[in-house]
Design an enzyme around this catalytic site. Structure first.
Site, PDB file in Angstrom:
ATOM      1  N   ALA A   1      78.983  51.262  73.322  1.00  9.81           N
ATOM      2  CA  ALA A   1      78.281  52.460  72.868  1.00  9.81           C
ATOM      3  C   ALA A   1      77.540  52.158  71.569  1.00  9.81           C
ATOM      4  O   ALA A   1      78.039  51.418  70.720  1.00  9.81           O
ATOM      5  CB  ALA A   1      79.260  53.602  72.632  1.00  9.81           C
ATOM      6  N   CYS A   2      76.337  52.732  71.446  1.00 10.30           N
ATOM      7  CA  CYS A   2      75.601  52.633  70.185  1.00 10.30           C
ATOM      8  C   CYS A   2      74.932  53.970  69.900  1.00 10.30           C
ATOM      9  O   CYS A   2      74.975  54.884  70.720  1.00 10.30           O
ATOM     10  CB  CYS A   2      74.597  51.491  70.204  1.00 10.30           C
ATOM     11  SG  CYS A   2      73.202  51.705  71.306  1.00 10.30           S
ATOM     12  N   THR A   3      74.337  54.075  68.751  1.00 11.74           N
ATOM     13  CA  THR A   3      73.770  55.332  68.290  1.00 11.74           C
ATOM     14  C   THR A   3      72.831  55.947  69.307  1.00 11.74           C
ATOM     15  O   THR A   3      72.960  57.105  69.673  1.00 11.74           O
ATOM     16  CB  THR A   3      73.031  55.124  66.956  1.00 11.74           C
ATOM     17  OG1 THR A   3      73.908  54.449  66.067  1.00 11.74           O
ATOM     18  CG2 THR A   3      72.625  56.438  66.344  1.00 11.74           C
TER      19      THR A   3
ATOM     20  N   THR B   1      73.410  49.037  74.156  1.00 13.87           N
ATOM     21  CA  THR B   1      74.618  49.403  74.912  1.00 13.87           C
ATOM     22  C   THR B   1      74.649  48.673  76.249  1.00 13.87           C
ATOM     23  O   THR B   1      75.648  48.061  76.619  1.00 13.87           O
ATOM     24  CB  THR B   1      74.661  50.926  75.153  1.00 13.87           C
ATOM     25  OG1 THR B   1      74.750  51.586  73.887  1.00 13.87           O
ATOM     26  CG2 THR B   1      75.838  51.328  76.020  1.00 13.87           C
TER      27      THR B   1
END
Length: 105
Positions: A9-11, A17
């Site tokens: 997961a990323c921003t 991701t």
């Protein structure tokens, strides 16, 4: 067959991701694992890990740049955590390091 689960997961939950998830999945499969990688991003949660997936896993790897939803699912389990950039660049080496760690080397 050994089981490997992960969460990426990323921003923004876009490119990094999915790049990390793909790199980890390919590296783990090369090592003979059955693999399931959950992604969390702008399009929501995909390929969500069930409690059964987590309970049966020989390896649990989190590669995140944010705090993902559902972290309580992993309480009480040995978890390996790495930055997304490391997963993208060095997935094969990371899997090797995890296996060495599990052997106590």
């Amino acid at each position: 067959m050994k089981k490997f689960v992960g969460l990426c997961a990323c921003t923004m939950g876009l490119a990094h991701t999915f790049m990390a998830a793909e790199a980890i999945e390919q590296a783990a499969k090369k090592k003979g694992y059955e693999v399931k990688i959950e992604t969390q991003g702008s399009d929501g949660i995909k390929n969500e890990l069930t409690q059964e997936d987590i309970e049966q896993a020989d390896v649990i790897l989190l590669s995140t740049a944010i705090t993902p939803e559902g972290m309580d699912r992993f309480e009480g389990y040995e978890i390996y955590e790495i930055p997304l950039s490391e997963a993208i660049k060095n997935a094969d080496e990371i899997i090797e390091e995890i296996e060495q760690d599990q052997k106590g080397v």
